[in-house]
Motif scaffolding. Sequence first.
Motif, PDB file in Angstrom:
ATOM      1  N   GLN A  74      43.298  24.239  29.124  1.00 17.28           N
ATOM      2  CA  GLN A  74      41.887  24.056  28.754  1.00 17.28           C
ATOM      3  C   GLN A  74      41.050  23.749  29.983  1.00 17.28           C
ATOM      4  N   VAL A  75      39.920  24.394  30.058  1.00 17.06           N
ATOM      5  CA  VAL A  75      39.025  24.154  31.189  1.00 17.06           C
ATOM      6  C   VAL A  75      37.862  23.284  30.727  1.00 17.06           C
ATOM      7  N   TYR A  76      37.634  22.236  31.506  1.00 15.09           N
ATOM      8  CA  TYR A  76      36.543  21.333  31.144  1.00 15.09           C
ATOM      9  C   TYR A  76      35.288  21.682  31.919  1.00 15.09           C
ATOM     10  N   THR A  77      34.240  21.973  31.216  1.00 21.39           N
ATOM     11  CA  THR A  77      32.962  22.203  31.876  1.00 21.39           C
ATOM     12  C   THR A  77      31.975  21.177  31.334  1.00 21.39           C
ATOM     13  N   ILE A  78      30.819  21.159  31.953  1.00 23.35           N
ATOM     14  CA  ILE A  78      29.813  20.199  31.517  1.00 23.35           C
ATOM     15  C   ILE A  78      29.392  20.482  30.069  1.00 23.35           C
ATOM     16  N   ASN A  79      29.588  21.714  29.648  1.00 18.97           N
ATOM     17  CA  ASN A  79      29.206  22.064  28.285  1.00 18.97           C
ATOM     18  C   ASN A  79      30.159  21.486  27.250  1.00 18.97           C
ATOM     19  N   ASN A 124      43.702  25.504  36.111  1.00 17.69           N
ATOM     20  CA  ASN A 124      43.775  24.408  37.069  1.00 17.69           C
ATOM     21  C   ASN A 124      42.666  24.506  38.099  1.00 17.69           C
ATOM     22  N   LEU A 125      42.493  25.690  38.630  1.00 13.02           N
ATOM     23  CA  LEU A 125      41.456  25.883  39.644  1.00 13.02           C
ATOM     24  C   LEU A 125      40.078  25.600  39.060  1.00 13.02           C
ATOM     25  N   ALA A 126      39.865  26.078  37.847  1.00  9.56           N
ATOM     26  CA  ALA A 126      38.553  25.863  37.228  1.00  9.56           C
ATOM     27  C   ALA A 126      38.286  24.383  37.032  1.00  9.56           C
ATOM     28  N   ASN A 127      39.322  23.655  36.703  1.00  6.23           N
ATOM     29  CA  ASN A 127      39.148  22.215  36.544  1.00  6.23           C
ATOM     30  C   ASN A 127      38.922  21.516  37.866  1.00  6.23           C
ATOM     31  N   PHE A 173      37.252  33.780  41.088  1.00  8.59           N
ATOM     32  CA  PHE A 173      36.557  33.602  39.813  1.00  8.59           C
ATOM     33  C   PHE A 173      35.707  34.824  39.499  1.00  8.59           C
ATOM     34  N   LEU A 174      34.987  35.284  40.504  1.00  9.06           N
ATOM     35  CA  LEU A 174      34.114  36.436  40.265  1.00  9.06           C
ATOM     36  C   LEU A 174      34.929  37.664  39.889  1.00  9.06           C
ATOM     37  N   ASP A 175      36.052  37.836  40.574  1.00  2.00           N
ATOM     38  CA  ASP A 175      36.912  38.980  40.254  1.00  2.00           C
ATOM     39  C   ASP A 175      37.417  38.914  38.818  1.00  2.00           C
ATOM     40  N   MET A 176      37.788  37.742  38.405  1.00  2.00           N
ATOM     41  CA  MET A 176      38.396  37.591  37.084  1.00  2.00           C
ATOM     42  C   MET A 176      37.415  37.870  35.947  1.00  2.00           C
ATOM     43  N   LEU A 177      36.134  37.878  36.268  1.00  2.00           N
ATOM     44  CA  LEU A 177      35.148  38.082  35.202  1.00  2.00           C
ATOM     45  C   LEU A 177      35.253  39.468  34.589  1.00  2.00           C
ATOM     46  N   THR A 178      35.836  40.380  35.327  1.00  2.00           N
ATOM     47  CA  THR A 178      35.902  41.731  34.792  1.00  2.00           C
ATOM     48  C   THR A 178      37.281  42.059  34.223  1.00  2.00           C
ATOM     49  N   LEU A 226      41.327  34.746  30.719  1.00  2.00           N
ATOM     50  CA  LEU A 226      41.039  34.693  32.145  1.00  2.00           C
ATOM     51  C   LEU A 226      39.542  34.666  32.388  1.00  2.00           C
ATOM     52  N   VAL A 227      38.838  35.471  31.621  1.00  2.00           N
ATOM     53  CA  VAL A 227      37.381  35.507  31.782  1.00  2.00           C
ATOM     54  C   VAL A 227      36.795  34.149  31.431  1.00  2.00           C
ATOM     55  N   GLU A 228      37.302  33.582  30.354  1.00  2.00           N
ATOM     56  CA  GLU A 228      36.791  32.279  29.920  1.00  2.00           C
ATOM     57  C   GLU A 228      36.984  31.223  30.994  1.00  2.00           C
ATOM     58  N   PHE A 229      38.187  31.182  31.550  1.00  2.00           N
ATOM     59  CA  PHE A 229      38.498  30.167  32.558  1.00  2.00           C
ATOM     60  C   PHE A 229      37.700  30.403  33.836  1.00  2.00           C
ATOM     61  N   ALA A 230      37.603  31.656  34.224  1.00  2.00           N
ATOM     62  CA  ALA A 230      36.860  31.973  35.449  1.00  2.00           C
ATOM     63  C   ALA A 230      35.395  31.610  35.286  1.00  2.00           C
ATOM     64  N   MET A 231      34.870  31.917  34.127  1.00  2.00           N
ATOM     65  CA  MET A 231      33.459  31.609  33.872  1.00  2.00           C
ATOM     66  C   MET A 231      33.257  30.101  33.869  1.00  2.00           C
TER      67      MET A 231
END
Lengths: 320, 207
Positions: free
Chosen positions: A1-6, B56-59, B79-84, B90-95
């Motif tokens: 799970q990724v935590y964002t400000i949202n 992990n990276l996104a966190n 992250f930008l690459d993963m958006l596509t 993957l898109v969710e986490f990258a975003m």
Amino acid sequence: QVYTINLESRYLLIQGVPALGVMKELVEQFALYGAIEEYHALDEYPAEQFTEVYLIKFKKLQCARVAKKKMDERSFFGSLLHVCYAPEFETVQETREKLQDRRKYIAKATNQRDCFVLKKVEGPRKTASKNSEHDCPWSTSESHVASNWDPSCCTSSPGVSHNTAYPAGNQNQSLLTSPHYGNNCAEIAGYFGQNTSLTPGVHPGGHTPPASLMQQRMVPAYNGIDRFMPRTTHLQERKRKREEGNKFSLIGTSEDSTEVVVGPQLPEIPKVDMDDESLNTSATLIRNKLKEVADSVSTTSVEKPESSSAKPLVKQRRRI
Amino acid sequence: MELGRLEYLQALVTEFQVTDSTGNKRRCSLALSVSSVSSHTRLFSLAEAKEQVLANLANFAYDPSNYEYLRQLQVLDLFLDMLTEDNETLVEFAMGGLCNLCLDKTNKEYILAANGVDPIINCLSSSNEETVVSAVTTLMFLTTPRSRAQTTALPVVECMLRFSLSANTRLSNLASIFLQDYCSPPQVEEARNLSRHTAVGIPLPKD
């Protein structure tokens, strides 16, 4: 799970509360983590048999964060609590404020990356009003459930240089560009990237540069070192190189061939490229400072003052 | 413990060169060593490992003290690459990762310079709620006088108008803030007029 400000919110949803009329005790338990603004039971929310669901609204997001971390999956009167954020209960204004707070936090964090923020500091620090009600975000160590970091400090910039080299060269700093965010003065503070340059003239919008911060003590950032692997490596590398340099000091040749070397040669300050602009800048500044000190004293007696002046520098450097 | 985690990540984020269909070498930093996910006993598929690393990276991207490190590892590009990617997770986490780190000025400029706005706008049409929510917030955070024309382009404003009517509170709140704080009234009016005439638009995400 990724935590964002949202995902995060001052609102916490608590499920699994045993239906034993323990609301008071529940709230008391959560209040340990911070001031609670509101709380009530959510009767319409789906709940397992014999359990209730509550909504607790904290005054501050940080408190909600800590409370969630501590109370989630905790046993409470024989039942397991499940605590999660409930941003869907926010009003538009609350969401707006949440985002603004996040902006301010980042602006602060990237603005003064070399400072430790203690709870007391908030008073004397910024005279600009916008941060006054905002808790020092990184004084509470639990900032993140998922990542488990202990962000009790911001350590990424070379703190050392500030005490010795701060008044010197700010020329190569990327200073404030024009304020991009007219509607949010948090951004005006800008991101200094390297040594946080405090050229007061450049600050528009009446944002007081935190000059007082620079004079504040440099709290040792040992726990910061652990998080920053590359930095530690660099530190060790430099240390090693310095020691190697020392090894050759007795037998090595002076690059300055014009100088008459009396006694053991001073260790050559290794010109290390640390692969990092900010570190290089501070390293250069320190080197120049040392050269200054070296030049101003006679060669025979250089060693002692040099080493004593180098010592505090060395000591401080370790604090990064 | 924290040091261990960082080492773990460092070991995972390795660079490898991928040759894409047009024969160009595309640099992609991502985990390949599935076996090094040692704390778990079951085998990870490559997709799962990727997701784990990305999460992990996104966190990490939430904490500003990591930003320089993440930049060094070129995680922003990742992250930008993963958006596509096709993989929705993957898109969710990258975003999410982008949302977390885009407020920092250096990161912001980097993303803007790398033409990151377009893929983010595309994320608005995702059926994944988290992705959309992160995209809305990221667009807000990335709005500068220079980028405003892009981030508040007509289709975007149109989309936000529709989001603001969503039953999903999080989404409608964010969209409302976008419209109120980042768009000018004429912009909103123009979008409103337009949507009155067209039925097609960016679909609302499934809840």
